[in-house]
Write a protein that holds these residues in place. Sequence first.
Motif, PDB file in Angstrom:
ATOM      1  N   ARG A 511      18.097   4.361  23.024  1.00 25.30           N
ATOM      2  CA  ARG A 511      17.739   5.059  21.778  1.00 25.30           C
ATOM      3  C   ARG A 511      16.469   4.440  21.195  1.00 25.30           C
ATOM      4  N   PHE A 512      15.742   5.229  20.416  1.00 23.29           N
ATOM      5  CA  PHE A 512      14.524   4.762  19.747  1.00 23.29           C
ATOM      6  C   PHE A 512      14.606   5.072  18.257  1.00 23.29           C
ATOM      7  N   ALA A 513      14.023   4.200  17.448  1.00 22.88           N
ATOM      8  CA  ALA A 513      13.850   4.462  16.020  1.00 22.88           C
ATOM      9  C   ALA A 513      12.489   3.904  15.594  1.00 22.88           C
ATOM     10  N   TYR A 514      11.882   4.543  14.582  1.00 21.34           N
ATOM     11  CA  TYR A 514      10.533   4.199  14.135  1.00 21.34           C
ATOM     12  C   TYR A 514      10.517   4.097  12.611  1.00 21.34           C
ATOM     13  N   TYR A 515       9.761   3.127  12.097  1.00 22.83           N
ATOM     14  CA  TYR A 515       9.769   2.864  10.660  1.00 22.83           C
ATOM     15  C   TYR A 515       8.340   2.634  10.146  1.00 22.83           C
ATOM     16  N   PRO A 516       8.074   2.984   8.878  1.00 19.83           N
ATOM     17  CA  PRO A 516       6.738   2.804   8.296  1.00 19.83           C
ATOM     18  C   PRO A 516       6.520   1.357   7.869  1.00 19.83           C
ATOM     19  N   SER A 517       6.460   0.474   8.848  1.00 19.57           N
ATOM     20  CA  SER A 517       6.313  -0.948   8.586  1.00 19.57           C
ATOM     21  C   SER A 517       5.642  -1.573   9.802  1.00 19.57           C
ATOM     22  N   GLY A 518       5.623  -2.911   9.861  1.00 22.02           N
ATOM     23  CA  GLY A 518       4.953  -3.592  10.951  1.00 22.02           C
ATOM     24  C   GLY A 518       5.918  -4.270  11.891  1.00 22.02           C
ATOM     25  N   HIS A 519       5.481  -5.381  12.467  1.00 19.79           N
ATOM     26  CA  HIS A 519       6.257  -6.131  13.452  1.00 19.79           C
ATOM     27  C   HIS A 519       7.613  -6.537  12.875  1.00 19.79           C
ATOM     28  N   MET A 520       7.603  -7.033  11.646  1.00 21.06           N
ATOM     29  CA  MET A 520       8.831  -7.347  10.925  1.00 21.06           C
ATOM     30  C   MET A 520       9.160  -6.158  10.029  1.00 21.06           C
ATOM     31  N   VAL A 521       9.818  -5.188  10.593  1.00 21.31           N
ATOM     32  CA  VAL A 521      10.118  -3.939   9.889  1.00 21.31           C
ATOM     33  C   VAL A 521      10.788  -4.215   8.551  1.00 21.31           C
ATOM     34  N   TYR A 522      11.620  -5.245   8.500  1.00 19.76           N
ATOM     35  CA  TYR A 522      12.472  -5.514   7.340  1.00 19.76           C
ATOM     36  C   TYR A 522      11.721  -6.007   6.118  1.00 19.76           C
ATOM     37  N   LEU A 523      10.426  -6.281   6.218  1.00 21.06           N
ATOM     38  CA  LEU A 523       9.679  -6.660   5.018  1.00 21.06           C
ATOM     39  C   LEU A 523       9.550  -5.490   4.049  1.00 21.06           C
ATOM     40  N   ASN A 524       9.651  -4.285   4.559  1.00 16.66           N
ATOM     41  CA  ASN A 524       9.703  -3.085   3.729  1.00 16.66           C
ATOM     42  C   ASN A 524      11.177  -2.819   3.415  1.00 16.66           C
ATOM     43  N   GLN A 525      11.580  -3.032   2.173  1.00 22.01           N
ATOM     44  CA  GLN A 525      12.989  -2.935   1.823  1.00 22.01           C
ATOM     45  C   GLN A 525      13.559  -1.529   2.024  1.00 22.01           C
ATOM     46  N   ASP A 526      12.757  -0.504   1.796  1.00 16.55           N
ATOM     47  CA  ASP A 526      13.217   0.851   2.061  1.00 16.55           C
ATOM     48  C   ASP A 526      13.426   1.066   3.562  1.00 16.55           C
ATOM     49  N   ALA A 527      12.492   0.537   4.370  1.00 16.15           N
ATOM     50  CA  ALA A 527      12.637   0.646   5.818  1.00 16.15           C
ATOM     51  C   ALA A 527      13.854  -0.145   6.296  1.00 16.15           C
ATOM     52  N   LEU A 528      14.098  -1.312   5.686  1.00 12.89           N
ATOM     53  CA  LEU A 528      15.269  -2.109   6.047  1.00 12.89           C
ATOM     54  C   LEU A 528      16.554  -1.336   5.803  1.00 12.89           C
ATOM     55  N   LYS A 529      16.613  -0.663   4.686  1.00  9.50           N
ATOM     56  CA  LYS A 529      17.808   0.125   4.377  1.00  9.50           C
ATOM     57  C   LYS A 529      18.023   1.208   5.428  1.00  9.50           C
ATOM     58  N   SER A 530      16.956   1.890   5.800  1.00 10.55           N
ATOM     59  CA  SER A 530      17.051   2.924   6.818  1.00 10.55           C
ATOM     60  C   SER A 530      17.428   2.326   8.171  1.00 10.55           C
ATOM     61  N   LEU A 531      16.813   1.183   8.502  1.00 11.41           N
ATOM     62  CA  LEU A 531      17.116   0.508   9.761  1.00 11.41           C
ATOM     63  C   LEU A 531      18.586   0.113   9.826  1.00 11.41           C
ATOM     64  N   LYS A 532      19.108  -0.439   8.727  1.00 11.11           N
ATOM     65  CA  LYS A 532      20.513  -0.846   8.710  1.00 11.11           C
ATOM     66  C   LYS A 532      21.433   0.354   8.934  1.00 11.11           C
ATOM     67  N   THR A 533      21.131   1.475   8.311  1.00 15.26           N
ATOM     68  CA  THR A 533      21.935   2.686   8.500  1.00 15.26           C
ATOM     69  C   THR A 533      21.929   3.105   9.962  1.00 15.26           C
ATOM     70  N   ASP A 534      20.757   3.072  10.590  1.00 17.76           N
ATOM     71  CA  ASP A 534      20.639   3.447  11.995  1.00 17.76           C
ATOM     72  C   ASP A 534      21.420   2.483  12.894  1.00 17.76           C
ATOM     73  N   VAL A 535      21.271   1.184  12.627  1.00 20.80           N
ATOM     74  CA  VAL A 535      21.935   0.173  13.458  1.00 20.80           C
ATOM     75  C   VAL A 535      23.451   0.237  13.292  1.00 20.80           C
ATOM     76  N   ALA A 536      23.923   0.482  12.076  1.00 20.65           N
ATOM     77  CA  ALA A 536      25.369   0.597  11.844  1.00 20.65           C
ATOM     78  C   ALA A 536      25.952   1.740  12.675  1.00 20.65           C
ATOM     79  N   ARG A 537      25.238   2.844  12.726  1.00 21.60           N
ATOM     80  CA  ARG A 537      25.689   3.987  13.531  1.00 21.60           C
ATOM     81  C   ARG A 537      25.700   3.616  15.017  1.00 21.60           C
ATOM     82  N   PHE A 538      24.683   2.883  15.445  1.00 24.09           N
ATOM     83  CA  PHE A 538      24.606   2.446  16.838  1.00 24.09           C
ATOM     84  C   PHE A 538      25.792   1.558  17.202  1.00 24.09           C
ATOM     85  N   TYR A 539      26.159   0.636  16.309  1.00 20.56           N
ATOM     86  CA  TYR A 539      27.302  -0.248  16.574  1.00 20.56           C
ATOM     87  C   TYR A 539      28.586   0.558  16.732  1.00 20.56           C
ATOM     88  N   ASP A 540      28.781   1.521  15.863  1.00 21.64           N
ATOM     89  CA  ASP A 540      29.984   2.342  15.950  1.00 21.64           C
ATOM     90  C   ASP A 540      30.060   3.040  17.313  1.00 21.64           C
TER      91      ASP A 540
END
Length: 546
Positions: A511-540
């Motif tokens: 699977r692939f996901a893309y975010y409006p941020s850089g190498h450390m995607v999580y520095l953008n708190q909005d992107a982090l929230k979106s990333l966490k939602t995506d990763v949680a679904r992946f774990y399930d």
Amino acid sequence: MIRPSFAAVIALGLSATASLAQPPGSAKPSAAASASRRDNPDEPAAASAVERRTDRGQAAGERKIPDADVATAPAHETEKASHHSVTVAGRTIPYTATVGTLTLRDDDGKPTASMFYVAYVAERAKGEPERPVTFLYNGGPGSASLFVHMGLFGPVHVMTDSPNATHAPPYTLADNPNSLLDKSDLVFLDAIGAGYSRPLGDTKGTAFWGVDQDIDAFARGIQRYITLNHRWNSPKFIFGESYGTTRSAGLAYALQERGMQLNGVLILSSILNYGVRDAGFDHMYVTYLPSYAATAVYHHKAPTPPDLTAYLQEVRDWASGPYQVALAKGSNISEAELDATARKLSAYTGLSVDFLKRVNLRVDLQRFRKELLRDQRRTIGRYDSRFTGIDSDAAGDSAEYDPSDTGIHGAYVAALHEHLEKDLGYSSDLNYWPSGPNINRAWDWKHKPPGASFAAQVADTAQDLGAAMRQNPHLMVYSLNGLYDMATPFFGTEYDLAHMQLDPTLRGNVRFAYYPSGHMVYLNQDALKSLKTDVARFYDEAVAKR
């Protein structure tokens, strides 16, 4: 492979970094960039790790302060536990934080290294199913895990001012509402020679400083943690960032060979094949072009398209088609094709046609970072091209430092110390090395992939990950990418994963996901929230996959 649309995340607003070594034959980073959290040749040789045994309540004048440069690591394992809670997705999660060391041993049982870790294990009621456990680390090579620990999924994280340089201390540490602790227990591991991890006895650091040596060390460390904590039947995941993705691709196969099957591999800001970066080839110019295009749009050097997702696909298609064909012709390209290619390249990159002709259509990353905003006397970041910097020499041909590195580095180092010492009650007689001294330049890049008769001179662990997926058809892979990451461009990651030679029946496991941020995607708190939602679904999905 499934490439979900990232149009929604583009609208999140914008924000970025982690270490990535320059591969053999590639351009070297500037001195200022090299001296940050990568290898620093000016630092003294690293010592070994031990837990402080003095009373934290004593006055400084009443105790002897150990010398961090002569401390030695004990062969016995240590741990210090404390109890906390964090609220994630509206649910309060009580957990135990354990700071400790794992003793790595060779095949004869001799202790060879002390691997430092911080684990967060949520309380589990009797009768509840086994919780997943995830092992996380950064890259470098030679970087400690403080960035994914204090920025991404740990229960406490540090706030930065990204994409601007973060303010001076004191920094703000806060509970992380986007921690992954609601889905998995978390174990953050430091590479040997980085953080508080050290070689033991007469074992030299170079015994661990190489592609295959490093994979072996992490395999032994993970096996040891799993055995000590009786987690063999837990669902298992590994999460690597930057060079940590190179490690993860090889580690998935290595663990599987030792009888440990994974449920999922998550790779953030990836590079799996260093061979494509060798000097003298044109491949990197092709894979960087979509990232250049996204950056040019962000800095208003190219028109803003109505649909950035569709636009970047257009750039991908041109880069891997007409642009690649033009580069392959070398000096045999006609004047007409040279001019047409330069004009199209100018429209995508925001660089002048004259400049592009003078560099023979080949835009080196360092030059792009310097050239794009030259008229404003600004440079752009490598880890995150939304950051801007100011050089002393505005006429130079390369940036003097990486503002997306220097802009956050101090905050992460301070936050890690604050969290360990004040929240978790752990202190050490050692220097904590964000990047282990001399590891990067001493790295052995040779790698022997599965089925090969001999080692290649440059690592391509995508072969290992492909073999692991063929042998374990339930293994799922999630590639997480920042649009403005110039250290590991997303089009390069797509190329590496497309060359694992997967059967069509397995391609849906990637699977692939893309975010409006850089190498450390999580520095953008909005992107982090979106990333966490995506990763949680992946774990399930990965845990449920049978």
